[in-house]
Design a protein around this motif. Structure first.
Motif, PDB file in Angstrom:
ATOM      1  N   TYR A  92      16.164   4.029  49.013  1.00  0.00           N
ATOM      2  CA  TYR A  92      15.560   2.851  49.260  1.00  0.00           C
ATOM      3  C   TYR A  92      14.614   3.014  50.662  1.00  0.00           C
ATOM      4  CZ  TYR A  92      17.816   1.088  45.391  1.00  0.00           C
ATOM      5  OH  TYR A  92      18.286   0.838  44.065  1.00  0.00           O
ATOM      6  N   LEU A  93      15.103   3.959  51.399  1.00  0.00           N
ATOM      7  CA  LEU A  93      14.629   4.130  52.847  1.00  0.00           C
ATOM      8  C   LEU A  93      13.576   5.218  52.686  1.00  0.00           C
ATOM      9  CD1 LEU A  93      17.832   3.716  54.688  1.00  0.00           C
ATOM     10  CD2 LEU A  93      16.055   2.063  54.765  1.00  0.00           C
ATOM     11  N   GLU A  94      13.612   6.129  51.820  1.00  0.00           N
ATOM     12  CA  GLU A  94      12.793   7.401  51.892  1.00  0.00           C
ATOM     13  C   GLU A  94      11.297   6.936  51.864  1.00  0.00           C
ATOM     14  OE1 GLU A  94      13.650   9.286  48.283  1.00  0.00           O
ATOM     15  OE2 GLU A  94      15.694  10.128  49.036  1.00  0.00           O
ATOM     16  N   LYS A  95      10.769   6.168  51.386  1.00  0.00           N
ATOM     17  CA  LYS A  95       9.488   5.582  51.310  1.00  0.00           C
ATOM     18  C   LYS A  95       8.629   5.569  52.638  1.00  0.00           C
ATOM     19  CE  LYS A  95       5.722   2.714  49.406  1.00  0.00           C
ATOM     20  NZ  LYS A  95       5.387   1.456  48.621  1.00  0.00           N
ATOM     21  N   LEU A  96       9.593   4.548  53.566  1.00  0.00           N
ATOM     22  CA  LEU A  96       9.311   4.306  54.908  1.00  0.00           C
ATOM     23  C   LEU A  96       9.480   5.392  55.736  1.00  0.00           C
ATOM     24  CD1 LEU A  96       8.264   2.008  56.677  1.00  0.00           C
ATOM     25  CD2 LEU A  96      10.492   1.407  56.990  1.00  0.00           C
ATOM     26  N   GLN A  97      10.453   6.239  55.495  1.00  0.00           N
ATOM     27  CA  GLN A  97      10.967   7.509  56.575  1.00  0.00           C
ATOM     28  C   GLN A  97       9.710   8.440  56.177  1.00  0.00           C
ATOM     29  OE1 GLN A  97      14.799   8.097  54.791  1.00  0.00           O
ATOM     30  NE2 GLN A  97      15.699   7.371  56.566  1.00  0.00           N
ATOM     31  N   LYS A  98       9.191   8.604  55.106  1.00  0.00           N
ATOM     32  CA  LYS A  98       7.964   9.615  54.996  1.00  0.00           C
ATOM     33  C   LYS A  98       6.709   9.127  55.893  1.00  0.00           C
ATOM     34  CE  LYS A  98       9.234  11.201  50.120  1.00  0.00           C
ATOM     35  NZ  LYS A  98       8.995  11.333  48.906  1.00  0.00           N
ATOM     36  N   GLU A  99       6.535   7.856  55.845  1.00  0.00           N
ATOM     37  CA  GLU A  99       5.426   7.404  56.662  1.00  0.00           C
ATOM     38  C   GLU A  99       5.559   7.329  57.957  1.00  0.00           C
ATOM     39  OE1 GLU A  99       4.831   3.285  55.165  1.00  0.00           O
ATOM     40  OE2 GLU A  99       4.343   3.854  53.152  1.00  0.00           O
ATOM     41  N   VAL A 100       6.842   7.008  58.473  1.00  0.00           N
ATOM     42  CA  VAL A 100       7.167   6.919  60.120  1.00  0.00           C
ATOM     43  C   VAL A 100       8.007   8.175  60.516  1.00  0.00           C
ATOM     44  CG1 VAL A 100       8.295   5.299  61.659  1.00  0.00           C
ATOM     45  CG2 VAL A 100       7.559   4.378  59.618  1.00  0.00           C
ATOM     46  N   LYS A 101       8.477   8.963  59.890  1.00  0.00           N
ATOM     47  CA  LYS A 101       9.275  10.201  60.062  1.00  0.00           C
ATOM     48  C   LYS A 101      10.577   9.929  60.734  1.00  0.00           C
ATOM     49  CE  LYS A 101       5.506  13.588  60.318  1.00  0.00           C
ATOM     50  NZ  LYS A 101       4.947  14.404  61.308  1.00  0.00           N
TER      51      LYS A 101
END
Length: 263
Positions: A99-108
């Motif tokens: 559930y964190l992957e999407k935001l982590q891809k955007e923010v690194k």
């Protein structure tokens, strides 16, 4: 059939004979008494529910500093210079990572960033967790970095307790006892839920330790066989505000020859 025997036929005579009435009354009283006594005995021998809470039907929005060492957490300021570290979990038997992957891809790198999360709170005995059910409800609020919680090394210690999955233990299952619930805990930890060591001292005061490997990294599948089994675990204990951590080597776990007090 004797002359004094009563013979009741409902479609001929709807009134019961005196003997039949007496027999039915006795049966009803005995049956009712048996049910009441059985219910009282059943409730007496049941394990009482914990005062834990799982807000399954209501969603709560929390905002705080995100970090993921050793496991995904949100550091929330609840009062001036007072913080609560909320353990992040996914839906069902999943970790929060999907559930964190999407935001982590955007923010690194999310570590130290201000993030808001909406989910279902779980809390018990001073610990708070949140179940995330929708990655759209994980939102970056600020890109500026904030201070992460500091870890204080206490010492090398040998603790006695049981490895649990915190999601079910802290609120989802009540009371969650028995082999079925131990199997459920194994599947939860296998799915990525952070394992926790639950200990209780002689004064019946419980303490909880997030378990990692010796390098402070997540540990899950290597300890599955020890879940719900009373054990002595030796490791390096660190304090991190309202959570404690124990860094272990799996070979240092020693099973004790006694029954589980949790499962």
């Amino acid at each position: 059939m004797k002359k004094n025997d009563e013979f009741y036929v409902s479609y001929i005579d709807r009134s019961l004979g005196p003997k039949t009435k007496t027999t039915l009354k006795r049966f009803s009283i005995i049956a009712l008494a048996t049910i009441v006594i059985g219910a009282l005995l059943f409730s007496f021998f049941q394990k009482p529910f914990k005062n834990s809470t799982f807000e399954l039907t209501s969603a709560t929005n929390i905002t705080g500093t995100y970090y993921e060492k050793p496991y995904p957490m949100l550091r929330v300021e609840v009062a001036e210079n007072t913080f609560k570290n909320i353990l992040l979990l996914g839906f069902g038997k999943s970790s929060a990572n999907p559930y964190l992957e999407k935001l982590q891809k955007e923010v690194k790198d999310l570590n130290g960033k201000n993030v808001s999360i909406e989910g279902n709170l779980i809390y018990y005995n001073g610990k708070t967790l949140i179940q995330i059910t929708d990655d759209e409800k994980v939102i970056l609020e600020s890109s500026s970095k904030k201070r992460l919680p500091e870890k204080e090394v206490i010492s090398k210690m040998t603790l006695t307790g049981e490895i649990i999955d915190p999601k079910c233990y802290f609120g989802v299952m009540k009371p969650g006892k028995g082999k079925i619930h131990r199997s459920c805990a194994v599947r939860c930890v296998s799915g990525g839920i952070p394992p926790v060591l639950a200990t209780t001292d002689k004064n019946n005061i419980s303490e909880y330790f997030l378990i990692t490997d010796l390098n402070g990294k997540p540990i899950n599948k290597d300890i599955l066989e020890y879940i719900g089994k009373p054990s002595e675990i030796t490791g390096i204990v660190e304090k991190m505000e309202d959570w404690s951590i124990i860094k272990i080597q799996v070979s240092d776990i020693r099973e004790l020859d006694k029954k589980s007090s949790i499962y």
